[in-house]
Design a protein around this motif. Structure first.
Motif, PDB file in Angstrom:
ATOM      1  N   TYR A   8      13.959   5.771   3.501  1.00 12.92           N
ATOM      2  CA  TYR A   8      12.624   5.487   4.036  1.00 12.92           C
ATOM      3  C   TYR A   8      12.366   3.985   3.854  1.00 12.92           C
ATOM      4  O   TYR A   8      11.986   3.532   2.789  1.00 12.92           O
ATOM      5  CB  TYR A   8      11.610   6.324   3.264  1.00 12.92           C
ATOM      6  CG  TYR A   8      10.188   6.319   3.788  1.00 12.92           C
ATOM      7  CD1 TYR A   8       9.238   7.153   3.178  1.00 12.92           C
ATOM      8  CD2 TYR A   8       9.754   5.533   4.838  1.00 12.92           C
ATOM      9  CE1 TYR A   8       7.927   7.193   3.618  1.00 12.92           C
ATOM     10  CE2 TYR A   8       8.449   5.562   5.292  1.00 12.92           C
ATOM     11  CZ  TYR A   8       7.537   6.399   4.682  1.00 12.92           C
ATOM     12  OH  TYR A   8       6.229   6.447   5.115  1.00 12.92           O
ATOM     13  N   GLN A  36       8.076   2.761   7.628  1.00  8.59           N
ATOM     14  CA  GLN A  36       6.644   2.527   7.432  1.00  8.59           C
ATOM     15  C   GLN A  36       6.309   1.048   7.633  1.00  8.59           C
ATOM     16  O   GLN A  36       6.935   0.191   6.991  1.00  8.59           O
ATOM     17  CB  GLN A  36       6.216   2.948   6.023  1.00  8.59           C
ATOM     18  CG  GLN A  36       4.746   2.706   5.733  1.00  8.59           C
ATOM     19  CD  GLN A  36       4.406   2.972   4.274  1.00  8.59           C
ATOM     20  OE1 GLN A  36       3.721   2.174   3.634  1.00  8.59           O
ATOM     21  NE2 GLN A  36       4.897   4.060   3.742  1.00  8.59           N
ATOM     22  N   HIS A  86       0.561   6.657   5.916  1.00  2.71           N
ATOM     23  CA  HIS A  86       0.736   6.826   4.472  1.00  2.71           C
ATOM     24  C   HIS A  86      -0.503   6.251   3.805  1.00  2.71           C
ATOM     25  O   HIS A  86      -0.885   5.117   4.095  1.00  2.71           O
ATOM     26  CB  HIS A  86       1.983   6.101   3.948  1.00  2.71           C
ATOM     27  CG  HIS A  86       2.137   6.360   2.474  1.00  2.71           C
ATOM     28  ND1 HIS A  86       2.853   7.424   1.975  1.00  2.71           N
ATOM     29  CD2 HIS A  86       1.594   5.718   1.407  1.00  2.71           C
ATOM     30  CE1 HIS A  86       2.747   7.420   0.659  1.00  2.71           C
ATOM     31  NE2 HIS A  86       1.990   6.401   0.282  1.00  2.71           N
ATOM     32  N   TYR A 127       4.273  14.795   2.495  1.00  2.00           N
ATOM     33  CA  TYR A 127       5.189  14.316   1.465  1.00  2.00           C
ATOM     34  C   TYR A 127       4.380  13.479   0.474  1.00  2.00           C
ATOM     35  O   TYR A 127       3.254  13.065   0.772  1.00  2.00           O
ATOM     36  CB  TYR A 127       6.340  13.476   2.066  1.00  2.00           C
ATOM     37  CG  TYR A 127       5.915  12.111   2.555  1.00  2.00           C
ATOM     38  CD1 TYR A 127       5.640  11.879   3.900  1.00  2.00           C
ATOM     39  CD2 TYR A 127       5.776  11.035   1.666  1.00  2.00           C
ATOM     40  CE1 TYR A 127       5.232  10.634   4.350  1.00  2.00           C
ATOM     41  CE2 TYR A 127       5.370   9.784   2.102  1.00  2.00           C
ATOM     42  CZ  TYR A 127       5.099   9.589   3.444  1.00  2.00           C
ATOM     43  OH  TYR A 127       4.673   8.362   3.877  1.00  2.00           O
ATOM     44  N   GLY A 129       4.741   9.979  -2.079  1.00  2.00           N
ATOM     45  CA  GLY A 129       5.508   8.799  -2.484  1.00  2.00           C
ATOM     46  C   GLY A 129       5.259   8.623  -3.966  1.00  2.00           C
ATOM     47  O   GLY A 129       4.125   8.371  -4.382  1.00  2.00           O
ATOM     48  N   SER A 186      12.460   5.248  -1.048  1.00  2.53           N
ATOM     49  CA  SER A 186      11.742   4.331  -0.192  1.00  2.53           C
ATOM     50  C   SER A 186      12.006   2.918  -0.689  1.00  2.53           C
ATOM     51  O   SER A 186      11.902   2.652  -1.895  1.00  2.53           O
ATOM     52  CB  SER A 186      10.249   4.632  -0.241  1.00  2.53           C
ATOM     53  OG  SER A 186       9.595   3.845   0.711  1.00  2.53           O
TER      54      SER A 186
END
Ligand SMILES: Cc1ncsc1CCOP(=O)(O)O
Ligand SMILES: C=C1C=NC(C(F)(F)F)=NC1=N
Length: 215
Positions: A8, A36, A86, A127, A129, A186
């Motif tokens: 990610y 992102q 996000h 999800y 993070g 990520s």
């Protein structure tokens, strides 16, 4: 969703001295699974310059069949037809976002401890993070690192939600993070500051997929 979280990549114009579109394309060629757009902090772009970059990045991601997520800015995400957002714990609530936004949107939330993770699950996040795992210079106001044990504790109270680890992550951290329950990693600087973003991404993808095959 868990497969999307393997590599990610997150990028904003101030995470690289190069043209962010070139860095993004190299990372996409290397096998980014989810992207992102995070335009925050010093020298962050504003207004129509930010919108234009977001649109260009979205088109690039869609050429590589990678979903395009916007950090924090729900209105921008809606305006340009992003694939999701996000948000942090103190941003707009998941329930409000789910009401305003397309049914198939990916909505991710940051969580740094067990109670935040439980709340995200209850709110219906797609999800979480989880981090910062290690120290990072990329996010000025990052909280205290939670380490591998932090991921393990969160996975203990959130057994099935997709989890992506974030914060100071390097290549050798991928498999240990997946062993304690992360579905992916990520990354900002380990790819955006690399001289060879494509090769760096390929290495992350190899480690993440190796572990998935192993499971
Ligand atoms: C956005 C964010 N949230 C927690 S740490 C972080 C920055 C991660 O950047 P890097 O991968 O360069 O440490
Ligand atoms: C602060 C953040 C925490 N986690 C994530 C992600 F990796 F996408 F889940 N993105 C962020 N911007």
């Amino acid at each position: 969703m868990k497969e999307l979280l393997q590599v990610y990549f997150i990028l904003g114009s101030n995470n690289t001295d190069r043209d962010p579109l070139i860095v993004l394309e190299e990372a996409l060629q290397g096998g980014v699974t989810l992207f992102q757009f995070r335009e925050k902090g010093d020298h962050a772009l504003q207004a129509d310059v930010k919108v234009t970059l977001a649109q260009q990045m979205k088109e690039l991601c869609h050429r590589y069949n990678v979903p395009f997520i916007v950090n924090d800015d729900v209105s921008l995400a809606l305006d340009i037809g992003a694939d999701g957002v996000h948000v942090g714990q103190d941003d707009m609530s998941i329930t409000d976002i789910k009401k305003r936004c397309p049914e198939d949107w990916i909505v991710g939330v940051s969580a740094t401890n067990q109670s935040e993770a439980e709340k995200a699950v209850a709110d219906g996040a797609d999800y979480i993070g989880v981090g910062p795992i290690f120290g990072t210079n990329t996010k000025k106001d990052a909280k205290r690192p939670i380490g591998l044990s932090g991921v393990k504790q969160i996975r203990a109270v959130a057994p099935s939600i997709p989890i992506v680890a974030i914060g100071g992550i390097q290549l050798t951290d991928v498999i240990p993070l997946m062993k304690v329950g992360a579905d992916g990693v990520s990354i900002i600087s380990a790819i955006s500051q690399s001289e060879k973003p494509m090769q760096a991404t390929q290495a992350f993808a190899r480690h993440a997929s190796y572990f998935h095959q192993g499971m």
